[in-house]
Design an enzyme around this catalytic site. Structure first.
Site, PDB file in Angstrom:
ATOM      1  N   ASP A 122       0.822  -1.216   0.000  1.00  0.00           N
ATOM      2  CA  ASP A 122       0.000   0.000   0.000  1.00  0.00           C
ATOM      3  C   ASP A 122       0.852   1.261   0.000  1.00  0.00           C
ATOM      4  O   ASP A 122       1.503   1.571   1.008  1.00  0.00           O
ATOM      5  CB  ASP A 122      -0.916  -0.023   1.231  1.00  0.00           C
ATOM      6  CG  ASP A 122      -1.925   1.113   1.206  1.00  0.00           C
ATOM      7  OD1 ASP A 122      -2.120   1.722   0.135  1.00  0.00           O
ATOM      8  OD2 ASP A 122      -2.531   1.382   2.262  1.00  0.00           O
TER       9      ASP A 122
ATOM     10  N   ASP B  27      -1.899   6.228  -6.192  1.00  0.00           N
ATOM     11  CA  ASP B  27      -2.204   5.303  -5.097  1.00  0.00           C
ATOM     12  C   ASP B  27      -2.269   3.870  -5.623  1.00  0.00           C
ATOM     13  O   ASP B  27      -2.955   3.601  -6.609  1.00  0.00           O
ATOM     14  CB  ASP B  27      -3.545   5.704  -4.463  1.00  0.00           C
ATOM     15  CG  ASP B  27      -3.932   4.805  -3.311  1.00  0.00           C
ATOM     16  OD1 ASP B  27      -3.023   4.272  -2.634  1.00  0.00           O
ATOM     17  OD2 ASP B  27      -5.141   4.613  -3.076  1.00  0.00           O
TER      18      ASP B  27
END
Lengths: 30, 439
Positions: B147, B346
């Site tokens: 992440d 992201d």
């Protein structure tokens, strides 16, 4: 805020360099 | 990456729908050339056939409706986090919070999450790419979510004082690692946490994600193994109270820009550099590599854009300046539409979100090109409103879509990145609107 999501990043080498403060994109990396 | 002048790209329709047992293993087009300072691990989709978490006992993978709903949840929590960490773009980062009621968190038998602060992490439902890591001495292997939208790495830990969700790997057992130590409350690293507490001199961490998932436990240090590399004294969360939508993963590897991330903790080893490639299909393998950019990670043909670091910690902001469809720049989008809202990259958001003016211009140009080719429209699906029916077609020709960034770097999307496939009769443009230009 706009967000570049992971579907659009597919097959690109996405490069992060915090020291040089750059983000890079390289096609056909995988 | 300098920008393609092509106006069409071909897509094999069956490549959008890999079978459940069709892992094609490594599909890297370039040889892996290990460098002395780089470490590379494979990336796979959590629910794809290459995932070590997939299999008969892993449960049903989420539906597209669930994936897109979770994606919207992540985007909303991301927007909330961005707005709370900046006073407008370019504003000052917010003040860190101490965990209320922190001293009782790990030992509490309560299932309430009220003792951890809200929204210190993003919604994770769609952070669907996983990587292998090792932790401890001797190292135990774990599969964790990868992440770039969060900082603190954590795994579920024995003895699971309060609760643990079911995971595929064995739980990390600090007692079996000769190099494990809790971080003390006096350690400056404890103050680097977004939410911290103290119990008998031991630093506590707490992360609550936007979807209500949370992890709480001891902030600890041990040796982290990435491929063949060992990072000694790596600080991570040893979760003793964990609940939520983490699937069968053992935890999370935080690749953000904040002080607790692996990016910053391993700065001396890798110089703050990493790269990854997400595969075209969930049935293929990509990579995550730490260290200076090597030719094998396409460093030689990469085009770069400035990383905008004045908009708060954690996130990787870039300057999106324009969009091209079919090789032509969309003139209906003033550059201020992008600069007013800002843009970040992201790894955990599935569908790219754009300011409404930009999305409207993109979907309109895309639809016009598809109509010119005679493709049949299909109904909208969830957040995706520009969809087509490819029933009976083995190959389709899509207009190229390129994202143009400050400095001229260009992301000419792979065909697999232009559309998101629900089914053969419903294949949609893989972008969505933020609803307005200011959100």
């Amino acid at each position: 805020v706009g967000i570049v999501g992971n579907t659009q990043q597919r097959t690109y080498g996405v490069l992060y360099d915090v020291s040089k403060k750059v983000v890079g994109f390289a096609p056909g990396a995988c | 990456a300098a920008g393609s002048s092509a106006d069409r790209v071909l897509l094999r329709v069956d490549s959008l729908f890999p079978g459940p047992s069709s892992c094609t293993s490594t599909q890297e087009r370039k040889p892996i050339t290990a460098t002395s300072s780089a470490a590379r691990v494979p990336i796979v989709h959590r629910h794809g056939p290459c995932s070590p978490l997939a299999g008969a006992h892993a449960g049903k993978p989420p539906s597209h409706a669930e994936i897109l709903a979770a994606d919207q949840n992540r985007v909303e929590s991301l927007h909330h986090r961005v707005s709370s960490t900046t006073t407008g773009l370019g504003g000052k980062p917010r003040t860190k919070k101490k965990t209320p009621g922190h001293s009782s968190v790990p030992a509490s038998s309560s299932s309430s999450s009220s003792s951890v602060p809200a929204s210190s992490g993003l919604s994770l439902g769609t952070a669907n790419y996983v990587v292998p890591i090792g932790l401890g001495t001797p190292p135990s292997r774990f599969t964790v979510v990868f992440d770039t939208g969060s900082d603190t790495t954590w795994v579920q830990c024995r003895p699971c004082v309060v609760s643990c969700y079911k995971q595929k790997d064995r739980l990390f057992d600090p007692a079996k690692s000769s190099t494990y130590a809790n971080v003390s409350c006096a350690d400056p690293a404890c103050a680097d946490l977004d939410a911290s507490g103290c119990n008998a001199g031991h630093c506590l961490y707490g992360i609550q994600y936007g979807d209500g998932s949370y992890t709480v436990g001891f902030f600890a240090k041990d040796t982290l193994a990435v491929a063949q590399d060992a990072i000694k004294g790596f600080k991570f969360g040893c979760g003793e109270k964990n609940r939520g939508l983490f699937g069968q993963t053992a935890g999370l590897l935080g690749l953000g820009r904040g002080p607790t991330s692996i990016t910053v903790q391993a700065y001396e080893k890798y110089g703050g550099s990493f790269s990854y490639c997400l595969p075209a299909s969930s049935a293929a393998t990509g990579y995550l590599e730490f260290g200076p950019l090597s030719p094998s990670s396409s460093g030689s043909n990469a085009k770069t854009t400035p990383m905008l670091t004045d908009k708060g910690p954690t996130f990787y902001y870039v300057g999106l300046t324009g969009i091209r469809v079919g090789g032509k720049q969309l003139g209906a989008i003033p550059e201020s539409v992008f600069s007013n809202s800002g843009t970040l990259v992201d790894s955990g958001t599935v569908i790219t979100r754009l300011p409404d003016t930009a999305y409207a211009a993109l979907s309109s140009a895309f639809a016009a090109a598809m109509a010119a080719s005679g493709y049949k429209k299909a109904a909208a699906y969830s957040i995706l409103d520009t969809c087509y029916d490819f029933t009976g077609l083995s190959q389709v020709s899509l207009p190229t879509v390129s994202l143009v960034f400050q400095g001229g770097a260009c992301l000419d999307l792979d065909a697999s990145g232009i559309v998101y496939a629900i089914s053969q009769s419903q294949v949609c443009l893989g972008f969505a609107s933020n609803g307005d230009d200011e959100s």
